[in-house]
Scaffold this motif. Sequence first.
Motif, short mmCIF file in Angstrom:
data_model
loop_
_atom_site.label_atom_id
_atom_site.label_comp_id
_atom_site.label_asym_id
_atom_site.label_seq_id
_atom_site.Cartn_x
_atom_site.Cartn_y
_atom_site.Cartn_z
N SER A 100 0.99 14.06 2.33
CA SER A 100 -0.44 14.32 2.24
C SER A 100 -0.97 14.41 0.81
O SER A 100 -1.96 13.77 0.47
CB SER A 100 -0.79 15.61 2.99
OG SER A 100 -2.18 15.84 2.96
N LEU A 113 -1.30 9.81 1.77
CA LEU A 113 -1.74 9.26 3.05
C LEU A 113 -2.54 10.24 3.89
O LEU A 113 -3.41 9.86 4.66
CB LEU A 113 -0.52 8.79 3.87
CG LEU A 113 0.20 7.54 3.39
CD1 LEU A 113 1.47 7.34 4.21
CD2 LEU A 113 -0.70 6.32 3.51
N GLY A 114 -2.24 11.51 3.78
CA GLY A 114 -2.77 12.50 4.70
C GLY A 114 -1.70 12.89 5.71
O GLY A 114 -0.65 12.24 5.82
N ARG A 116 -1.58 12.64 8.91
CA ARG A 116 -1.37 11.61 9.94
C ARG A 116 -0.74 12.22 11.20
O ARG A 116 -1.08 13.30 11.63
CB ARG A 116 -0.50 10.47 9.37
CG ARG A 116 -0.90 9.96 8.02
CD ARG A 116 -2.06 9.04 8.05
NE ARG A 116 -1.72 7.77 8.66
CZ ARG A 116 -2.48 6.69 8.57
NH1 ARG A 116 -3.62 6.75 7.88
NH2 ARG A 116 -2.13 5.57 9.15
N GLY A 117 0.24 11.52 11.78
CA GLY A 117 0.86 12.02 13.02
C GLY A 117 2.15 12.77 12.80
O GLY A 117 2.89 13.00 13.76
N CYS A 147 3.86 18.48 6.31
CA CYS A 147 3.32 17.53 7.28
C CYS A 147 4.31 17.38 8.43
O CYS A 147 4.03 17.77 9.56
CB CYS A 147 3.03 16.19 6.61
SG CYS A 147 1.85 16.29 5.25
#
Length: 239
Positions: A100, A113-114, A116-117, A147
């Motif tokens: 992230s 990226l962030g 995400r999943g 994350c």
Amino acid sequence: MSGTTRAEYCVIACAEAWRGGGEILASPMGVIPSAGARLARLTFSPDLLLTDGEALIVRPDGTTEGWLPYRQHLELVTGGRRHVMMGASQIDRYGNQNISCVGDWAKPVRQLLGVRGAPVNTLNNPTSYWIPRHSRRVFVAKVDMVCGVGYDRAAGARYHRVPRVVSDLGVFDFATPDRSMRLASLHPGVSVEQVREATGFDLAVADEVPYTREPTAAELRLIREVIDPDGARAREVPA
């Protein structure tokens, strides 16, 4: 065939992540993990399901084999019947992963990226990691943001499992009493000292560490002539 490259050892190491998985969905991210998943399907894991990442189940050559409706995909994701191999901008000794940001979340030095999943992946199905450049910037004492969830945070989640971390230096797992990262194998040509120097925390290391297994002649032929004839693997991990 001879002269196995570092990239080809990495393909073998990634393929082994899906050995014995049965009829599960492989979700590899990256050139070498994708080659590994296809190699596993073509050899020792014929029941493995490959997807185009959207709505289709595909054969190793990319041709359509079936349809994967979104609802069915979610059932696989949340029911432990998918094995993801993700990347990691940072990873710590317990398998917490960050994709992230770098630095404080409120004011990061670098935006990535962030999330995400990653939380859903790690809590609901096995998740391995692929890191093409092993360094202290990636293998850190503490990730800047969690994350992907590691063993110290999973709180007994039913399907949480981090089978392996593969880097350009070796293979790592969490087969230790406290579920901290262990050096499971070295790629040929790499030393334990080299791995330790490139890692920002203390690894569990046995007195004798095996080498990542050699590919068979048939596996090398598949990698070089069928799966990746253009040599994209060498651009991800140069020889």
